[in-house]
Design an enzyme around this catalytic site. Structure first.
Site, mmCIF file in Angstrom:
data_model
loop_
_atom_site.group_PDB
_atom_site.id
_atom_site.type_symbol
_atom_site.label_atom_id
_atom_site.label_comp_id
_atom_site.label_asym_id
_atom_site.label_seq_id
_atom_site.Cartn_x
_atom_site.Cartn_y
_atom_site.Cartn_z
ATOM 1 C CE LYS A 3 -81.043 54.671 26.684
ATOM 2 N NZ LYS A 3 -80.437 54.332 25.383
ATOM 3 C CD GLU B 157 -84.341 45.449 23.961
ATOM 4 O OE1 GLU B 157 -84.357 46.675 24.211
ATOM 5 O OE2 GLU B 157 -83.461 44.678 24.401
ATOM 6 C CE LYS C 81 -84.786 48.036 26.842
ATOM 7 N NZ LYS C 81 -84.254 49.422 26.839
ATOM 8 N NE ARG D 87 -77.083 80.899 34.578
ATOM 9 C CZ ARG D 87 -77.276 81.117 33.285
ATOM 10 N NH1 ARG D 87 -77.921 80.229 32.543
ATOM 11 N NH2 ARG D 87 -76.846 82.218 32.730
#
Length: 305
Positions: free
Chosen positions: A152, A219, A184, A117
C-alpha cells in the site's frame, strides 16, 4: 536552533536494515518530479531573482522525528544544479529533536528555489514514514515480532517509501507481485469455488509448481482454515483481522510449523498486545498509505553575488 542533535540511529528487527538507495530509480523519480513541477523552468525565480544571486539555506526540523530522505534531498538539489553544495548534518535513520539543523545548502539562488519543493516534499514524506515506523517498532520491543510494510505505497514511490520504513527500524514485505506467492482471500475463493475441503489439495498442487526458493504465504480469516493451509506446507500463514485472543490461539495451533503474520486492525494502541501474542511478523499498511508530511522547512537567505 541546535546545530546537530542526532541522538542515535534507530534500530529494529529488519534483516540487515540496509540504509542505501539504488541511484537509478531515485534519479528517475526526481526527473519525473521536476518534469512535472518545472516543465519549462521556474518562471517566478527567473523573473524576480538575479541570475548571479546566491542562496544559503538550512533544512530545519520543526518537530522531532526520524530522518529519511536526506540523500534524496541532496540528490534533488544537485540534479537541478551540480554546483549546489549540500552538507548533510544528520544521516538517514537518525533521530532528531525539534530545532535540529538537518542539512545546509549553498548555491545559485534560482537553482535552490527551483529544487526546493520537490526536495522538501520527498524528505517530508519519507521522514513521516520513518517516524511512524519507529513508533511501532518501539512499542514491540522485547518481542520477536517484526514490523513490516505492505504494497500500500504511493505508485511510483515504492522504493523511497520502503527505504523510509527501514530508516524507522522496520522491515519490508515482498516488494512486488513478482517476488513471492501470497494467496489472499479472493485468490482462495476463486481457487476453491466455495469448497473449503479442497483447499489443501489445491495449495499442494500450486506449491509443486514453484521453485524451491520461492516463498509461499497464505492468508486466512478464520481458525478453521489454519490446519488446511498448514497441511500444504506453506512458509507463512497470515492471520487476517484476528482478535488478540484469536491470534494467541492461532499461534498456539501453528506451533512453529510456519511463520505467523498478523495483519489488520493494527495501530499504535493495539500493536503491543498483538506483538505479545507471539506472532513473527506484523504487517501495517498505514506505515505508508496514511501519513502526514513531517514538518521540515528550508529557510533561505539570499545574497547578490
Amino acid at each position: 536552533m541546535t546545530e546537530h542533535s542526532l541522538i542515535e540511529p534507530v534500530t529494529g528487527k529488519g534483516p540487515g536494515l540496509d540504509l542505501t538507495l539504488p541511484s537509478a530509480p531515485v534519479r528517475e523519480i526526481l526527473e519525473r518530479a521536476f518534469a512535472e513541477d518545472a516543465p519549462a523552468g521556474d518562471i517566478t525565480s527567473q523573473l524576480l531573482i538575479p541570475a548571479d544571486a546566491r542562496a544559503n539555506a538550512v533544512l530545519n526540523a520543526r518537530v522531532p522525528g526520524v530522518l529519511s530522505g536526506a540523500t534524496v534531498f541532496r540528490d534533488a538539489m544537485q540534479l537541478v544544479d551540480p554546483g549546489t553544495s549540500v552538507e548533510l548534518l544528520v544521516a538517514d535513520g537518525g533521530r532528531f529533536g525539534a530545532g535540529t539543523r538537518l542539512a545546509r545548502v549553498s548555491g545559485r539562488a534560482r537553482s535552490v528555489l527551483l529544487a526546493e519543493r520537490v526536495a522538501l516534499n520527498l524528505v517530508q514524506r519519507m521522514s513521516a514514514i520513518a517516524t511512524k515506523t519507529a513508533a511501532f517498532v518501539q512499542l514491540t520491543e522485547g518481542t520477536p515480532a517484526r514490523i513490516t510494510d505492505t504494497r500500500k505505497t504511493t505508485p511510483g514511490l515504492r522504493v523511497l517509501e520502503r527505504f523510509a520504513v527501514r530508516c524507522g527500524g522496520g522491515a519490508n514485505h515482498r516488494y512486488s507481485l513478482s517476488d513471492a506467492v501470497l494467496a489472499k482471500d479472493n485468490h482462495l475463493a476463486v481457487m476453491t469455488g466455495g469448497d473449503p475441503a479442497r483447499l489443501t489439495e489445491l495449495l499442494l498442487a500450486a506449491k509443486a509448481q514453484l521453485g524451491h526458493t520461492t516463498h509461499f504465504e497464505v492468508e486466512v480469516d478464520s481458525m478453521d482454515q489454519i490446519e488446511h493451509v498448514l497441511a500444504a506446507g506453506v512458509d507463512t500463514i497470515m492471520l487476517d483481522n484476528f482478535t488478540v485472543e484469536e491470534l494467541k490461539a492461532g499461534v498456539a495451533l501453528v506451533a512453529g510449523r510456519a511463520r505467523v503474520e498478523a495483519s489488520g486492525n493494527v495501530n499504535l494502541e493495539t500493536v503491543a498486545a498483538i506483538a505479545a501474542t507471539g506472532v513473527d511478523v506484523i504487517s501495517i499498511g498505514a506505515l505508508t498509505h496514511t501519513v502526514a508530511a513531517l514538518d521540515l522547512g528550508l529557510d533561505v537567505e539570499l545574497t547578490v553575488g
